[in-house]
Design a protein around this motif. Structure first.
Motif, PDB file in Angstrom:
ATOM      1  N   GLU A  71     -86.875  39.650  67.856  1.00  0.00           N
ATOM      2  CA  GLU A  71     -87.837  40.297  66.967  1.00  0.00           C
ATOM      3  C   GLU A  71     -88.005  39.515  65.656  1.00  0.00           C
ATOM      4  OE1 GLU A  71     -89.952  42.603  66.778  1.00  0.00           O
ATOM      5  OE2 GLU A  71     -89.964  43.418  64.750  1.00  0.00           O
ATOM      6  N   THR A  72     -89.237  39.238  65.298  1.00  0.00           N
ATOM      7  CA  THR A  72     -89.522  38.546  64.041  1.00  0.00           C
ATOM      8  C   THR A  72     -91.000  38.716  63.737  1.00  0.00           C
ATOM      9  OG1 THR A  72     -89.328  36.454  62.847  1.00  0.00           O
ATOM     10  CG2 THR A  72     -90.011  36.280  65.145  1.00  0.00           C
ATOM     11  N   PHE A  73     -91.392  38.488  62.516  1.00  0.00           N
ATOM     12  CA  PHE A  73     -92.821  38.446  62.201  1.00  0.00           C
ATOM     13  C   PHE A  73     -93.031  37.669  60.915  1.00  0.00           C
ATOM     14  CE2 PHE A  73     -91.064  42.599  61.109  1.00  0.00           C
ATOM     15  CZ  PHE A  73     -91.419  42.801  59.788  1.00  0.00           C
ATOM     16  N   PHE A  74     -94.277  37.309  60.653  1.00  0.00           N
ATOM     17  CA  PHE A  74     -94.591  36.481  59.483  1.00  0.00           C
ATOM     18  C   PHE A  74     -94.205  37.230  58.206  1.00  0.00           C
ATOM     19  CE2 PHE A  74     -97.449  34.631  62.680  1.00  0.00           C
ATOM     20  CZ  PHE A  74     -97.112  33.292  62.535  1.00  0.00           C
ATOM     21  N   ALA A 108     -81.752  30.888  62.472  1.00  0.00           N
ATOM     22  CA  ALA A 108     -82.070  31.651  63.694  1.00  0.00           C
ATOM     23  C   ALA A 108     -83.571  31.903  63.626  1.00  0.00           C
ATOM     24  CB  ALA A 108     -81.283  32.951  63.760  1.00  0.00           C
ATOM     25  N   GLY A 109     -84.315  30.845  63.856  1.00  0.00           N
ATOM     26  CA  GLY A 109     -85.751  30.849  63.559  1.00  0.00           C
ATOM     27  C   GLY A 109     -86.615  31.577  64.565  1.00  0.00           C
ATOM     28  N   SER A 110     -86.026  31.959  65.701  1.00  0.00           N
ATOM     29  CA  SER A 110     -86.745  32.680  66.749  1.00  0.00           C
ATOM     30  C   SER A 110     -88.068  31.991  67.089  1.00  0.00           C
ATOM     31  CB  SER A 110     -86.934  34.152  66.351  1.00  0.00           C
ATOM     32  OG  SER A 110     -87.424  34.880  67.458  1.00  0.00           O
ATOM     33  N   THR A 111     -89.153  32.756  67.216  1.00  0.00           N
ATOM     34  CA  THR A 111     -90.408  32.191  67.715  1.00  0.00           C
ATOM     35  C   THR A 111     -91.237  31.479  66.624  1.00  0.00           C
ATOM     36  OG1 THR A 111     -91.133  34.503  67.612  1.00  0.00           O
ATOM     37  CG2 THR A 111     -90.766  33.593  69.786  1.00  0.00           C
ATOM     38  N   GLY A 112     -90.653  31.300  65.452  1.00  0.00           N
ATOM     39  CA  GLY A 112     -91.285  30.419  64.470  1.00  0.00           C
ATOM     40  C   GLY A 112     -91.946  31.082  63.270  1.00  0.00           C
ATOM     41  N   VAL A 208     -81.396  25.016  51.019  1.00  0.00           N
ATOM     42  CA  VAL A 208     -81.746  26.425  51.236  1.00  0.00           C
ATOM     43  C   VAL A 208     -81.465  26.773  52.693  1.00  0.00           C
ATOM     44  CG1 VAL A 208     -83.590  28.152  51.052  1.00  0.00           C
ATOM     45  CG2 VAL A 208     -83.690  26.092  49.620  1.00  0.00           C
ATOM     46  N   VAL A 209     -80.719  27.853  52.912  1.00  0.00           N
ATOM     47  CA  VAL A 209     -80.437  28.292  54.283  1.00  0.00           C
ATOM     48  C   VAL A 209     -80.931  29.725  54.456  1.00  0.00           C
ATOM     49  CG1 VAL A 209     -78.650  28.741  56.010  1.00  0.00           C
ATOM     50  CG2 VAL A 209     -78.395  26.802  54.442  1.00  0.00           C
ATOM     51  N   PHE A 210     -81.883  29.890  55.367  1.00  0.00           N
ATOM     52  CA  PHE A 210     -82.304  31.242  55.772  1.00  0.00           C
ATOM     53  C   PHE A 210     -81.507  31.582  57.031  1.00  0.00           C
ATOM     54  CE2 PHE A 210     -86.252  33.056  53.783  1.00  0.00           C
ATOM     55  CZ  PHE A 210     -86.275  32.210  52.682  1.00  0.00           C
ATOM     56  N   CYS A 211     -80.655  32.586  56.948  1.00  0.00           N
ATOM     57  CA  CYS A 211     -79.880  33.002  58.124  1.00  0.00           C
ATOM     58  C   CYS A 211     -80.041  34.518  58.212  1.00  0.00           C
ATOM     59  CB  CYS A 211     -78.416  32.595  57.951  1.00  0.00           C
ATOM     60  SG  CYS A 211     -77.433  32.933  59.424  1.00  0.00           S
ATOM     61  N   ARG A 212     -81.184  34.936  58.731  1.00  0.00           N
ATOM     62  CA  ARG A 212     -81.558  36.348  58.614  1.00  0.00           C
ATOM     63  C   ARG A 212     -81.620  37.050  59.965  1.00  0.00           C
ATOM     64  NH1 ARG A 212     -87.004  36.407  56.836  1.00  0.00           N
ATOM     65  NH2 ARG A 212     -86.705  38.527  56.096  1.00  0.00           N
ATOM     66  N   ASN A 213     -81.061  38.248  59.951  1.00  0.00           N
ATOM     67  CA  ASN A 213     -81.163  39.153  61.101  1.00  0.00           C
ATOM     68  C   ASN A 213     -80.570  38.574  62.381  1.00  0.00           C
ATOM     69  OD1 ASN A 213     -82.627  41.142  59.514  1.00  0.00           O
ATOM     70  ND2 ASN A 213     -84.272  39.643  59.512  1.00  0.00           N
ATOM     71  N   VAL A 214     -79.497  37.846  62.221  1.00  0.00           N
ATOM     72  CA  VAL A 214     -78.738  37.381  63.389  1.00  0.00           C
ATOM     73  C   VAL A 214     -77.274  37.797  63.265  1.00  0.00           C
ATOM     74  CG1 VAL A 214     -78.418  35.025  62.450  1.00  0.00           C
ATOM     75  CG2 VAL A 214     -78.198  35.414  64.886  1.00  0.00           C
ATOM     76  N   GLY A 235     -75.746  23.129  49.941  1.00  0.00           N
ATOM     77  CA  GLY A 235     -75.501  22.301  48.762  1.00  0.00           C
ATOM     78  C   GLY A 235     -74.877  23.111  47.632  1.00  0.00           C
ATOM     79  N   PRO A 236     -74.192  22.429  46.711  1.00  0.00           N
ATOM     80  CA  PRO A 236     -73.444  23.098  45.646  1.00  0.00           C
ATOM     81  C   PRO A 236     -74.298  24.066  44.826  1.00  0.00           C
ATOM     82  CG  PRO A 236     -73.674  20.728  45.228  1.00  0.00           C
ATOM     83  CD  PRO A 236     -74.099  20.964  46.644  1.00  0.00           C
ATOM     84  N   ASP A 237     -75.548  23.692  44.585  1.00  0.00           N
ATOM     85  CA  ASP A 237     -76.407  24.613  43.836  1.00  0.00           C
ATOM     86  C   ASP A 237     -77.529  25.120  44.753  1.00  0.00           C
ATOM     87  OD1 ASP A 237     -77.548  22.187  44.123  1.00  0.00           O
ATOM     88  OD2 ASP A 237     -78.129  21.927  42.022  1.00  0.00           O
ATOM     89  N   GLY A 238     -77.172  25.281  46.027  1.00  0.00           N
ATOM     90  CA  GLY A 238     -78.158  25.753  47.006  1.00  0.00           C
ATOM     91  C   GLY A 238     -78.213  27.264  47.089  1.00  0.00           C
ATOM     92  N   PHE A 239     -78.988  27.735  48.047  1.00  0.00           N
ATOM     93  CA  PHE A 239     -79.187  29.178  48.230  1.00  0.00           C
ATOM     94  C   PHE A 239     -78.981  29.554  49.692  1.00  0.00           C
ATOM     95  CE2 PHE A 239     -81.719  28.250  44.472  1.00  0.00           C
ATOM     96  CZ  PHE A 239     -81.505  29.347  43.665  1.00  0.00           C
ATOM     97  N   LEU A 240     -78.407  30.744  49.884  1.00  0.00           N
ATOM     98  CA  LEU A 240     -78.344  31.344  51.223  1.00  0.00           C
ATOM     99  C   LEU A 240     -79.166  32.628  51.174  1.00  0.00           C
ATOM    100  CD1 LEU A 240     -77.036  31.762  54.098  1.00  0.00           C
ATOM    101  CD2 LEU A 240     -75.203  32.998  52.928  1.00  0.00           C
ATOM    102  N   VAL A 241     -80.014  32.806  52.181  1.00  0.00           N
ATOM    103  CA  VAL A 241     -80.828  34.026  52.239  1.00  0.00           C
ATOM    104  C   VAL A 241     -80.441  34.796  53.494  1.00  0.00           C
ATOM    105  CG1 VAL A 241     -83.186  34.944  52.206  1.00  0.00           C
ATOM    106  CG2 VAL A 241     -82.708  32.740  51.133  1.00  0.00           C
ATOM    107  N   LEU A 242     -80.038  36.053  53.310  1.00  0.00           N
ATOM    108  CA  LEU A 242     -79.637  36.887  54.449  1.00  0.00           C
ATOM    109  C   LEU A 242     -80.666  37.992  54.689  1.00  0.00           C
ATOM    110  CD1 LEU A 242     -75.805  37.361  53.726  1.00  0.00           C
ATOM    111  CD2 LEU A 242     -76.886  35.709  55.264  1.00  0.00           C
ATOM    112  N   GLY A 243     -80.545  38.667  55.833  1.00  0.00           N
ATOM    113  CA  GLY A 243     -81.445  39.767  56.157  1.00  0.00           C
ATOM    114  C   GLY A 243     -81.093  41.025  55.372  1.00  0.00           C
ATOM    115  N   ALA A 244     -82.011  41.995  55.419  1.00  0.00           N
ATOM    116  CA  ALA A 244     -81.873  43.205  54.606  1.00  0.00           C
ATOM    117  C   ALA A 244     -80.597  43.988  54.931  1.00  0.00           C
ATOM    118  CB  ALA A 244     -83.107  44.080  54.805  1.00  0.00           C
ATOM    119  N   ALA A 245     -80.114  43.896  56.177  1.00  0.00           N
ATOM    120  CA  ALA A 245     -78.927  44.672  56.566  1.00  0.00           C
ATOM    121  C   ALA A 245     -77.665  43.817  56.552  1.00  0.00           C
ATOM    122  CB  ALA A 245     -79.145  45.262  57.951  1.00  0.00           C
TER     123      ALA A 245
END
Ligand SMILES: C[S@@+](CC[C@H](N)C(=O)[O-])C[C@H]1O[C@@H](n2cnc3c(N)ncnc32)[C@H](O)[C@@H]1O
Length: 290
Positions: A71-74, A108-112, A208-214, A235-245
């Protein structure tokens, strides 16, 4: 399905993909694997389990894929993309001004839809990124979703989920009943097959790492293990983005939440992270020049 067959599948899925099923998810297995057993020409789940036990790597891989939730969407949840545009990229433009490059990983990019949403955000930044090298690497365990992501072709229903109409008109081309992401946006995303349970250090260091909803599908130990390895690849001053849950809170000290930026995290100890960042990032094939 007999209780031993359920236990066999539960353990196999945990070992192969991290999927942590509770003891009462027989219906989920049946709804996903009965159709697969028919596709494989087998009579049902017992037959499927026998084939797996006999060592059919292809059937095992298909079972693991069939049990992933894609499951994913824009612009899913909107806020992470607001953070990307309003917090992450402005900081990158400042902090990376001398090297003029940014590496982004959708783990976890799923269908893009997620990597292409990021690519469209970057495209919208226009001349501010002139002369920059931007890499977006989209990985997933499922080869089927990666194939769809690579093609960048979506149904009317899929483009109606979360995608502003102006972006649809600007960045997609209609082909019959479907919409394809423009070649320029597609070229900004490279795809790789990757299981988060396995070593991913070969991908290099990301800003930047998006690791969402996995991670929601994994047990605590698996989450902690992945967070610790993500910390070495961010990276040392990078970002991690997680899913809402999802959160790191209570699981690891390797990342800390950004105040007032829900879902956004930064490596906790910049010095430790810097030491691990010494390894140079391998140059992957597609790099978007702006
Ligand atoms: C629910 S989708 C999330 C997609 C996107 N990140 C989003 O938030 O919209 C989860 C994705 O994780 C992938 N996945 C599941 N287990 C994985 C693993 N062990 N390694 C890599 N990807 C995995 C699935 O194939 C699926 O495409």
């Amino acid at each position: 399905m007999t209780p031993p067959e359920y236990e066999y599948l539960r353990k196999l899925l945990k070992d192969q993909s991290g999927l942590d099923l509770s003891t009462d998810k027989q219906y989920l297995i049946e709804s996903r694997l009965l159709p697969l057993s028919r596709v494989c020409g087998l009579s049902g789940i017992s037959d499927l389990v026998q084939t797996m036990k006999a060592g059919s790597a292809s059937v095992i891989a298909q079972v693991v894929e069939a049990m992933t939730t894609n499951e994913t969407f824009f612009f899913r949840d909107k806020v992470p993309f607001d953070h990307f545009r309003d917090t992450i990229m402005p900081e990158m433009l400042k902090e990376r001004a001398s090297r003029k490059s940014v590496r982004i990983w959708c783990a976890a990019g799923s269908t893009g839809q997620e990597p292409y949403s990021l690519a469209m955000c970057l495209k919208e930044m226009g001349p501010r990124l002139a002369g920059w090298r931007i890499e977006i690497v989209a990985t997933d365990l499922s080869r089927e979703v990666l194939e769809k992501s690579r093609a960048g072709i979506y149904s009317q229903f899929e483009v109606q989920r979360g995608l502003p109409i102006q972006m649809l008109v600007k960045h997609f081309r209609q082909t019959g009943e479907f919409w394809q992401v423009n070649a320029e946006i597609r070229a900004m995303v490279q795809h790789r097959h990757l299981n988060l349970l396995h070593d991913f250090s070969q991908l290099g260091i990301f800003d930047v790492v998006f690791c969402r909803n996995v991670l929601i599908y994994f047990d605590q130990d698996t989450k902690i293990n992945i967070f610790n390895r993500l910390a070495r690849t961010t990276g040392p001053d990078g970002f991690l983005v997680l899913g809402a849950a999802e959160t790191v809170v209570g699981l690891t000290e390797t990342f800390k939440p950004c105040p007032e930026r829900r879902g956004l995290y930064r490596p906790h100890d910049p010095h430790a992270a810097r030491a691990s960042a010494v390894a140079t990032a391998p140059r992957l094939a597609a790099v978007a020049g702006f």
